[in-house]
Design a protein around this motif. Structure first.
Motif, short mmCIF file in Angstrom:
data_model
loop_
_atom_site.label_atom_id
_atom_site.label_comp_id
_atom_site.label_asym_id
_atom_site.label_seq_id
_atom_site.Cartn_x
_atom_site.Cartn_y
_atom_site.Cartn_z
N PHE A 1 0.95 4.47 -2.43
CA PHE A 1 0.87 5.85 -1.93
C PHE A 1 1.98 6.71 -2.54
N ARG A 2 3.19 6.20 -2.58
CA ARG A 2 4.31 6.97 -3.13
C ARG A 2 4.04 7.37 -4.58
N MET A 3 3.53 6.44 -5.36
CA MET A 3 3.23 6.73 -6.77
C MET A 3 2.11 7.76 -6.89
N ALA A 4 1.07 7.59 -6.06
CA ALA A 4 -0.07 8.51 -6.11
C ALA A 4 0.33 9.91 -5.66
N GLN A 5 1.17 9.99 -4.63
CA GLN A 5 1.61 11.29 -4.14
C GLN A 5 2.47 12.00 -5.18
N GLU A 6 3.31 11.26 -5.84
CA GLU A 6 4.16 11.85 -6.89
C GLU A 6 3.30 12.36 -8.04
N LYS A 7 2.29 11.59 -8.41
CA LYS A 7 1.41 12.00 -9.51
C LYS A 7 0.62 13.24 -9.12
N TRP A 8 0.12 13.29 -7.88
CA TRP A 8 -0.65 14.44 -7.43
C TRP A 8 0.23 15.68 -7.35
N THR A 9 1.42 15.56 -6.78
CA THR A 9 2.34 16.69 -6.66
C THR A 9 2.69 17.25 -8.03
N SER A 10 2.94 16.37 -8.97
CA SER A 10 3.26 16.80 -10.33
C SER A 10 2.08 17.56 -10.94
N ALA B 1 0.83 -1.21 0.00
CA ALA B 1 0.00 0.00 0.00
C ALA B 1 0.87 1.26 0.00
N LEU B 2 1.99 1.19 0.70
CA LEU B 2 2.90 2.34 0.75
C LEU B 2 3.47 2.62 -0.64
N HIS B 3 3.78 1.58 -1.38
CA HIS B 3 4.28 1.76 -2.75
C HIS B 3 3.24 2.48 -3.60
N PHE C 1 3.55 1.74 11.05
CA PHE C 1 2.88 2.73 10.20
C PHE C 1 3.94 3.56 9.49
N PRO C 2 3.81 3.73 8.18
CA PRO C 2 4.83 4.45 7.40
C PRO C 2 4.96 5.92 7.82
N VAL C 3 6.18 6.34 8.05
CA VAL C 3 6.43 7.72 8.46
C VAL C 3 5.99 8.71 7.39
N ILE C 4 6.19 8.37 6.14
CA ILE C 4 5.85 9.30 5.05
C ILE C 4 4.34 9.58 5.01
N VAL C 5 3.53 8.57 5.33
CA VAL C 5 2.08 8.76 5.35
C VAL C 5 1.67 9.54 6.60
N ALA C 6 2.31 9.23 7.72
CA ALA C 6 2.04 9.96 8.96
C ALA C 6 2.38 11.44 8.78
N ASN D 1 -6.00 5.67 2.20
CA ASN D 1 -6.96 4.75 2.79
C ASN D 1 -6.44 3.31 2.76
N SER D 2 -5.77 2.96 1.68
CA SER D 2 -5.21 1.61 1.57
C SER D 2 -4.16 1.35 2.64
N VAL D 3 -3.33 2.35 2.89
CA VAL D 3 -2.30 2.21 3.93
C VAL D 3 -2.96 2.07 5.31
#
Length: 208
Positions: free
Chosen positions: A15-24, A11-13, A67-72, A45-47
């Protein structure tokens, strides 16, 4: 770390892709891609779901995956804006015109209504017209209640386990009244929209 199926990691993987896409999308456009925003929150939500599920914890309550620090950190940023009385950009970009979807609390309230109707049908509750009862309590039409019976029949939780039939009927009858009020308090139903209207954009701007 105890044995894990690594769902949080997967799920974290995502999230990383989704966050990068949104930021871009935010950097390129004035109005971010709505698909990217939705995917971002779906990833969050998946995380959360992967971390909170029972199988992620040992019998002593120790998480198998932390719990992933990047999501927190991402969620902490959103809370920081909220505490300042501001709507965070990722949340603001999720707002859509029209009636919002049904949330988890509302699904539970609807499940309570469906449970009441079934209880009346089996004789656990004495009510010859349970659909009309629910429609009145929730401020919706009979047609809406009948729709709930079909769409939400699978989401009924075990509301009051380990109670005898008499006490169960009494508890359910009271609980459905509370659920109906809560449903309308959230701005749902005709009465709820009148007495507890959701703030629209113009009202929000006036209040500033």
């Amino acid at each position: 770390m105890p044995n894990s199926d690594r769902r949080v990691e997967v799920a974290l993987h995502y999230f990383r892709m989704a966050q990068e896409k949104w930021t871009s999308s935010v950097l390129r456009e004035k109005n971010p891609d709505p698909v990217a925003v939705k995917q971002l929150w779906e990833a969050v939500n998946s995380v959360l779901q992967a971390y909170c599920r029972g199988m992620n914890f040992t019998r002593h309550g120790v998480p198998k995956e932390h719990f992933p620090v990047i999501v927190a950190d991402f969620l902490s940023d959103q809370v920081d804006y909220i505490l300042q009385g501001r709507t965070p950009r990722p949340i603001k970009d999720m707002v859509r015109p029209g009636s919002p979807g049904v949330g988890s609390v509302e699904r539970t309230d609807i499940g309570m209504a469906v449970g009441y109707i079934r209880a009346a049908k089996t004789g656990l509750i004495k009510d010859k017209h349970p659909v009309k009862t629910i429609a009145g309590l929730y401020g919706v039409t009979d047609r809406a209640v009948r729709y709930w019976k079909t769409k939400y029949k699978q989401i009924q939780p075990d509301f009051f386990p380990n109670l005898d039939s008499v006490e169960l009927g009494e508890r359910l009858a009271q609980a459905v009244k509370d659920a109906g009020f809560r449903y309308q308090r959230g701005g749902r139903g005709s009465k709820g929209r009148d007495e507890f209207p959701r703030p629209n954009k113009r009202q929000s701007e006036t209040a500033r």
